[in-house]
Every structure is written in structure tokens, then in C-alpha cells.
Design an enzyme around this catalytic site. Sequence first.
Site, PDB file in Angstrom:
ATOM      1  N   LYS A 186       0.882  -1.173   0.000  1.00 39.15           N
ATOM      2  CA  LYS A 186       0.000   0.000   0.000  1.00 39.15           C
ATOM      3  C   LYS A 186       0.920   1.223   0.000  1.00 39.15           C
ATOM      4  O   LYS A 186       0.870   2.072   0.899  1.00 39.15           O
ATOM      5  CB  LYS A 186      -0.920  -0.061   1.234  1.00 39.15           C
ATOM      6  CG  LYS A 186      -2.016   0.956   1.259  1.00 39.15           C
ATOM      7  CD  LYS A 186      -3.152   0.696   0.286  1.00 39.15           C
ATOM      8  CE  LYS A 186      -4.184   1.790   0.333  1.00 39.15           C
ATOM      9  NZ  LYS A 186      -5.155   1.746  -0.768  1.00 39.15           N
ATOM     10  N   ASP A 242      -2.381 -12.326   5.201  1.00 43.09           N
ATOM     11  CA  ASP A 242      -3.408 -13.031   5.978  1.00 43.09           C
ATOM     12  C   ASP A 242      -4.732 -12.993   5.208  1.00 43.09           C
ATOM     13  O   ASP A 242      -5.397 -14.014   4.988  1.00 43.09           O
ATOM     14  CB  ASP A 242      -3.536 -12.313   7.338  1.00 43.09           C
ATOM     15  CG  ASP A 242      -4.369 -13.085   8.336  1.00 43.09           C
ATOM     16  OD1 ASP A 242      -4.757 -14.219   8.048  1.00 43.09           O
ATOM     17  OD2 ASP A 242      -4.626 -12.526   9.418  1.00 43.09           O
ATOM     18  N   ASP A 246      -6.411 -16.067   2.393  1.00 45.52           N
ATOM     19  CA  ASP A 246      -7.748 -16.634   2.620  1.00 45.52           C
ATOM     20  C   ASP A 246      -8.633 -16.416   1.392  1.00 45.52           C
ATOM     21  O   ASP A 246      -9.378 -17.308   0.995  1.00 45.52           O
ATOM     22  CB  ASP A 246      -8.415 -15.971   3.835  1.00 45.52           C
ATOM     23  CG  ASP A 246      -8.145 -16.747   5.113  1.00 45.52           C
ATOM     24  OD1 ASP A 246      -7.217 -17.588   5.112  1.00 45.52           O
ATOM     25  OD2 ASP A 246      -8.852 -16.512   6.113  1.00 45.52           O
TER      26      ASP A 246
END
Length: 356
Positions: A186, A242, A246
Site C-alpha cells: 500500500k 493473511d 484466505d
Amino acid sequence: MAYKIAVLPGDGIGPEVITEAVKVVRAASNDYDFEEALIGGIAYDQTGHPLPPATLELCRNADAILMGAVGGPQWENIQPASHRPEIGALLAIRSELNLYANVRPAKTLKALLNASPLKGDHGMIDVIVVRELTGGIYFGQPRERRDNGNTAVDTCVYTREEVRRISEQAFAIARTRRHEIVSVDKANVLETSRLWREVVTEMANANPDVKVTHMLVDNCAMQLVRNPGQFDVILTENMFGDILSDEASMITGSLGLLPSASLGPSKNGRAFGLYEPVHGSAPDIAGQGRANPIAAILSAAMMLQYTFGDLEGAQRIEAACEKVLDAGLRTADIFEKDCQLVSTSKLGEAIAAAVS
Ligand code: NAD
């Protein structure tokens, strides 16, 4: 001399799926000795600690670790919290062994394309997310409440060295695949992301055989759904990894299929790592022979590839899983019309037979 694998079955369905993983590795090769130790809630019940010193000692002396899963409702409220399986065993073993690189492949198996929430070929994904596991906002200090509890502070810290060593893992993995890395950050907002991009760019310049591009995390989250096939290796920091791992894994359709590795500094010239399915201990189906052992079996295949450099053995195990699924054998979680419903051990036996 045989390599030594520390086997930590753990709680719930952990022992059931790990039994099948060991069975399949034995069918693939005679090169490994397995030694079991306690971890998780069962270790707490028997020794008073979820990660007993004897277990840690076995792991430190092993060439690799194969783990099931830990935790369950009966251990959720243990005091102090540091004795709960997820904290006292899972987080503790990663930090004790300095396992800083989390490697999570998400690959659609052709026989299970219908399980993907994305329609048809659009759901085909074959990506590896390489996530930094021991730094970033999950570990930064200070982490505190101020202003009588009305203000909360988390701190995100990354060092140049932390970014360099995780990038090195991603480059090594990319070289076994399409030689392409998308580094996700980012950098338009965060200072840690600007350092991340700087270091990855330096490494890209020094390793021109691998094509590196940069992508902002919000765009990456969209692109994974829009066109998952564009990704080969995603390299990213702890919290972004993380979430993205997923997201990527759900595109494959079942939690019971997803393996993972957590790698640390190499040992005896080999990548040292802990290999475990992504899923938890599934207390709702434990002890019923209903667990899908494929995630644990594919975790063992990753161990052969990453720690022992046995790509051929790993590919044989993957091919055996595909073959058995193509033949229509299914555990309940991936059952479809016209398939044959089988137990955990029957599926494991069929995969072991297809390997040998
Ligand atoms: P879970 O992954 O254990 O289960 C989620 C759902 O998926 C359940 O319905 C379960 O039956 C199903 N499922 C999971 N693995 C499966 C498999 N191999 N085959 C068929 N179905 C499967 O997640 P949860 O229910 O949120 O957590 C249960 C316990 O596991 C908790 O104590 C949690 O803290 C722990 N946990 C441990 C780990 C780990 O050890 N790495 C990871 C996640 C959760």
C-alpha cells in the site's frame, strides 16, 4: 541415513488427517523416519503446557515438522491465555523456530472445479501466496489503549532485512514456477510499504530472471476475483497476506484441500519448515472419519519439495490426489452427485496406493 520428521498430530481431526499424510509419504519414499510428540490441547491436558519442552526439543532436532491442527472448545478459556493452544502452541512454535515465511498455495483441482464460488474456468487458480509471518502490524510495539481506553494504537514496523529475507523465499519459489512475482503493498499511503517496494525493487534489479510487478493491496483483492489466473506468486507483508491468502484459497472451494508451509532459516543446507493444513481441528466432525485428509497430504508433499528438494516425489503425491478425485472418491465436504462417499482413511489409502 533417513531424514527425521517431527510429527505433531494435535487435536480434533489433526491425528486423523496426519495418519493419512504419513501413510502417503511412506508409500512415496523410504527416506523418512517419523517421531510423534504432543502439541495443543491434548498436550495441555497431559503435561500442563500446549507446547511442552520435549516437543520443542524434538522439533529443533528434526529436519522438518508435520503438524495437524490444535484447539477446540474445551481449551478456549484456559487461563492464563498464553496456555491456550492457538497462542501457547501455534504462535509460540512459529516464533520459537523463527518461521518467518508463510507459503500458501491455492490451486484448483480440475475434478473439483464446481466447488469454486467462481463460475466455470474462471475459477481456475494456481497461485502461491508468500506472506511475511513474524513482522508488521501484528507484532509492532507499542500496541496499547490510551485516553482511558478510548484510543487504540497498533504499530506497523518493517526492517529492510525482514523484507529482504521474505523476498528471497519468493524469488526461490518463483524460479520453480513461471518466474513471476506480484509484490503487494500500500505504497501510496504507508511508509512501511514504501520501504517494502524499495527493497523488492532492488532485489528485482539484482535478479532479472524473475519478472516482478507491484500492485496495491486493494487492487489485488479485486484482481483475485476478476482474473485469478493472472497470478503466479504473490509476495506480501503479514496482514495483507493473511487476508489475501484466505481470499485466494476460497476460490479453490474447500478448506479441506489447502496445504501450507511456514519456513525459517535454512538448516543443514535445507529449508527448515513446519508443514500443516490451513484448516483447524474441526471439532464438529472429529472422531467420525469424515475429515478430508487431502490438505494434510498436500502439506506433506510441500515438505518433500521445499525441505528435501524432492519435486518428483511431491508431484507424484499431487498427481495421486488428482487421480483419486478423478475416479470419483470423495469425503463428505466435497461430495458431489454420482461420486462415492468414503472415509478419511479410505481416501488416504486410495491416495497411498496411487502413489506407490
Ligand atoms: P476449522 O477449520 O476447524 O473448521 C471450519 C469448518 O470447516 C468446520 O465446519 C469443519 O468441519 C470444516 N473442516 C475443516 N477442515 C476440514 C477437513 N479437513 N475436512 C472436512 N471438513 C473440514 O475452523 P474453526 O471451526 O473455526 O476452528 C476449530 C478449532 O480449530 C478452533 O479451536 C480454532 O482455534 C482451531 N484452529 C486451529 C488452526 C491450526 O491449528 N492451524 C487453524 C484454524 C483454527
